[in-house]
Design a protein around this motif. Structure first.
Motif, mmCIF file in Angstrom:
data_model
loop_
_atom_site.group_PDB
_atom_site.id
_atom_site.type_symbol
_atom_site.label_atom_id
_atom_site.label_comp_id
_atom_site.label_asym_id
_atom_site.label_seq_id
_atom_site.Cartn_x
_atom_site.Cartn_y
_atom_site.Cartn_z
ATOM 1 N N ASP A 295 39.266 -27.010 22.058
ATOM 2 C CA ASP A 295 39.330 -28.261 22.833
ATOM 3 C C ASP A 295 40.738 -28.476 23.367
ATOM 4 O OD1 ASP A 295 36.665 -28.807 22.218
ATOM 5 O OD2 ASP A 295 37.161 -30.212 20.602
ATOM 6 N N TYR B 179 41.528 -26.010 26.145
ATOM 7 C CA TYR B 179 40.774 -26.397 27.338
ATOM 8 C C TYR B 179 41.479 -27.545 28.064
ATOM 9 C CZ TYR B 179 36.574 -27.714 30.048
ATOM 10 O OH TYR B 179 35.685 -28.010 31.050
ATOM 11 N N ARG C 169 31.181 -26.721 29.491
ATOM 12 C CA ARG C 169 31.847 -26.640 28.186
ATOM 13 C C ARG C 169 30.802 -26.900 27.125
ATOM 14 N NH1 ARG C 169 36.180 -27.754 24.794
ATOM 15 N NH2 ARG C 169 35.584 -26.265 23.203
ATOM 16 N N GLU D 94 30.631 -20.792 21.413
ATOM 17 C CA GLU D 94 31.606 -20.724 22.496
ATOM 18 C C GLU D 94 32.971 -20.325 21.957
ATOM 19 O OE1 GLU D 94 32.314 -23.429 26.264
ATOM 20 O OE2 GLU D 94 33.068 -24.414 24.451
ATOM 21 N N LEU E 19 32.496 -20.683 29.584
ATOM 22 C CA LEU E 19 33.962 -20.762 29.534
ATOM 23 C C LEU E 19 34.626 -19.390 29.416
ATOM 24 C CD1 LEU E 19 36.544 -22.460 29.481
ATOM 25 C CD2 LEU E 19 36.176 -22.790 27.022
#
Length: 177
Positions: A34, A37, A46, A52, A110
């Protein structure tokens, strides 16, 4: 500025991400992802889950190899990465960003977007013959990626910690002699 803003940010993100795989690993939680990002202002899809996170962790070595490759190797890697993603470069404008390139849509996962943005940024590095802007940390105990965007090309260490450690060691050597 050596490169366009989006190129610099993509290179910085790729270098930071590649370096998270070094010891100690600094990308171990969804919260770490997070923060990454948000720091690099990624947009688009996302998932925010463990799958992920693991997929992003899995691309770190490829990014490291890309950022430390010689020019010919980098060309091969960029072409392979873009082809694998089915990249189609397009100009886009969103949020506070003016016109810049995206080569895959915001709906793509992502990890794919990170790899494609790094590959697109490397196109500028390769075409400008600026591969010397990328290297490996000068600290003998580190293999971190160094991205040197300075005007005088003087950056040698991947982090302040490595730079400080070497400065202290050099100081101690001078005091001993």
């Amino acid at each position: 500025m050596v490169f366009a803003h989006d190129t610099e940010v993509s290179l910085q993100a790729a270098a930071v991400l590649a370096n998270t795989g070094l010891d100690p690993d600094t990308l171990t939680t969804v919260e770490d992802l997070d923060a990454f990002y948000e720091e690099f202002e990624f947009t688009g899809r996302r998932d925010g889950d463990e799958a992920e996170l693991e997929a992003v962790r899995a691309i770190r070595e490829d990014l490291y190899l890309l950022l430390t490759a010689n020019r010919d190797e980098a060309v091969e890697m960029v072409n392979r990465m873009l082809a694998a993603a089915g990249a189609i470069p397009q100009l886009v404008r969103h949020d506070e960003w003016d016109w810049h390139l995206h080569a895959v849509g915001p709906e793509r996962d992502l990890p794919t977007r990170i790899v494609v943005e790094a590959a697109m940024a490397m196109i500028d590095v390769i075409r400008a013959d600026e591969m010397t802007r990328l290297g490996v940390c000068a600290d003998d105990t580190c293999r971190g990626v160094v991205l040197d965007l300075s005007r005088n090309r003087s950056k040698r260490f991947c982090s302040t910690a490595c730079g400080n450690r070497n400065a202290v060691a050099a100081y101690r050597r001078r005091k001993m002699s």
